[in-house]
Structures are given as C-alpha cells and as structure tokens.
Design a protein around this motif. Structure first.
Motif, PDB file in Angstrom:
ATOM      1  N   TYR A  78       0.864  -1.179   0.000  1.00  0.00           N
ATOM      2  CA  TYR A  78       0.000   0.000   0.000  1.00  0.00           C
ATOM      3  C   TYR A  78       0.898   1.226   0.000  1.00  0.00           C
ATOM      4  N   SER A  95       1.623   5.203   0.722  1.00  0.00           N
ATOM      5  CA  SER A  95       1.149   6.254   1.618  1.00  0.00           C
ATOM      6  C   SER A  95       2.150   7.396   1.579  1.00  0.00           C
ATOM      7  N   HIS A 145     -10.521  -4.065  -3.757  1.00  0.00           N
ATOM      8  CA  HIS A 145     -10.137  -2.663  -3.573  1.00  0.00           C
ATOM      9  C   HIS A 145     -10.345  -1.865  -4.864  1.00  0.00           C
ATOM     10  N   GLU A 148      -3.054   4.684  -6.161  1.00  0.00           N
ATOM     11  CA  GLU A 148      -2.022   3.868  -5.518  1.00  0.00           C
ATOM     12  C   GLU A 148      -2.191   3.815  -4.003  1.00  0.00           C
ATOM     13  N   PRO A 200      -4.050  -1.721  -3.383  1.00  0.00           N
ATOM     14  CA  PRO A 200      -2.713  -2.287  -3.148  1.00  0.00           C
ATOM     15  C   PRO A 200      -2.189  -2.994  -4.394  1.00  0.00           C
TER      16      PRO A 200
END
Length: 123
Positions: A15, A17, A38, A92, A96
């Motif tokens: 993932y 961030s 997702h 993004e 994931p």
C-alpha cells in the motif's frame, strides 16, 4: 495449521502512503482477490465523485443563468471542476499491489519487514 504456527505461505500486498510504502501479508492465493475488491471499491467511489461533480457543476451554471448572472455560474462551475481535478484520489494509496505471491512467511518477514505471526488471514 495451529494459531502459533502462522500461515504456510503468504501473498504480500504493498500500500502506498505519504510516509512511504507499507506491506501486509495475507493468505497465499488471496492477493488478486483483495486487489480486485479494492479496485472495485475505488471505481465505485470515483463514479460517485464524478456524478456529484457533474451535478454541482450543472447546478452552478444553471443557478447563474437563472439569476441572470451567467458569468458567476461559469466561475462557480470552474471552481467546482478545479477542485475535482486538484483533489483527485490517488489510486495507488487505495488499491494495493501484489508484490509477492505464495512466499514463505519467514522470507516475507525478512524481505518486507512484516510480522507474519500477527497475520489475521482476512481482509
């Protein structure tokens, strides 16, 4: 498999961030399923976001025309559209990526800094 053993094989998801990538292990073979779920949720949210933006844009222009202030309506629509494009979701960060499939938990822990014993086996 007992609670203390942990999974025999895992898939690893990444993932993105603002703080950098984070990784999560899940039961082997479920990586593509989780990514698809997702992705579906992301597409649904984007569709709702686009429809809402279109409705508010039309209302801004219609309100401007209705009150004999078409330039104000167009300016309002421009602000709404600008906010839409500038505040776009980062795919993004939401969806994931499978970075390893069917990997041994100890290798996943070593390579991706994971605690695979804390693996919950679910989403």
């Amino acid at each position: 498999m007992s609670e203390t053993e942990g999974p025999e094989r895992v898939d690893v998801l990444r993932y993105e961030s603002p703080d950098g990538p984070s990784h999560r292990s899940i039961e082997a073979g479920r990586g593509a399923e989780v990514v698809a779920a997702h992705e579906s949720e992301y597409r649904k949210r984007e569709r709702i976001r686009r429809v809402t933006t279109a409705v508010v844009t039309v209302l801004a222009v219609g309100g401007g025309v209705g009150f004999d202030r078409p330039l104000v309506g167009v300016a309002g629509a421009a602000v709404v559209l600008g906010a839409f494009f500038l505040g776009g979701h980062d795919r993004e960060a939401v969806v994931p990526e499978v970075v390893a499939t069917s990997i041994a938990p100890d290798r996943a822990a070593e390579r991706y800094d994971l605690d695979v014993r804390a693996h919950d086996g679910g989403e």
